[in-house]
Design a protein around this motif. Structure first.
Motif, PDB file in Angstrom:
ATOM      1  N   ILE A  77       0.957  -1.531  -0.293  1.00  0.00           N
ATOM      2  CA  ILE A  77      -0.102   0.085  -0.633  1.00  0.00           C
ATOM      3  C   ILE A  77       0.775   1.619  -0.731  1.00  0.00           C
ATOM      4  N   ASP A  78       0.913   2.112  -0.699  1.00  0.00           N
ATOM      5  CA  ASP A  78       1.493   3.714  -0.759  1.00  0.00           C
ATOM      6  C   ASP A  78       1.036   3.690   1.050  1.00  0.00           C
ATOM      7  N   GLN A  79       2.330   4.541   1.176  1.00  0.00           N
ATOM      8  CA  GLN A  79       2.659   5.046   2.358  1.00  0.00           C
ATOM      9  C   GLN A  79       3.112   6.615   2.670  1.00  0.00           C
ATOM     10  N   ILE A  80       2.910   6.478   3.666  1.00  0.00           N
ATOM     11  CA  ILE A  80       3.915   7.896   4.311  1.00  0.00           C
ATOM     12  C   ILE A  80       4.336   7.673   5.000  1.00  0.00           C
ATOM     13  N   VAL A  81       5.169   8.217   5.361  1.00  0.00           N
ATOM     14  CA  VAL A  81       6.638   7.890   6.371  1.00  0.00           C
ATOM     15  C   VAL A  81       6.430   8.731   7.429  1.00  0.00           C
TER      16      VAL A  81
END
Length: 101
Positions: A97-101
């Motif tokens: 899944i696309d992520q925000i780190v």
């Protein structure tokens, strides 16, 4: 809850789980793996981005009473909560899944 009417959703799971609930489980590591796999399965049903968990708060942090659970700011040692955060973030990172780190 059906979220399919939205074009894009950003999910942030886990802060309260790490602060209060997962350390109370009989096996906190397995409980964390199970919960975050289920969170990722849910998020994968939508056009979504999932946010990795924020660093674990230090016990010296002032938390308003509205942020307490059963009169406590945290449950479990900071070391255990850090380990559970690492496990949760590894599951998120490997989810695809696309992520925000």
């Amino acid at each position: 809850m059906d979220l399919s009417e939205y074009d894009h959703i950003i999910f942030y799971f886990g802060n309260i789980d790490l602060r209060f609930h997962l350390s109370r489980q009989e096996n906190p590591i397995e409980a964390t793996k199970d919960l975050f796999q289920r969170y990722c399965e849910y998020a994968s049903k939508y056009n979504s981005t999932i946010t990795q968990l924020l660093p674990i708060e230090d016990e010296s942090r002032k938390i308003p009473k509205s942020g307490m659970y059963k009169g406590e700011n945290f449950f479990g040692s900071i070391e255990l909560r850090k380990e559970l955060r690492m496990i949760a973030n590894e599951i998120i990172m490997s989810s695809g899944i696309d992520q925000i780190v």
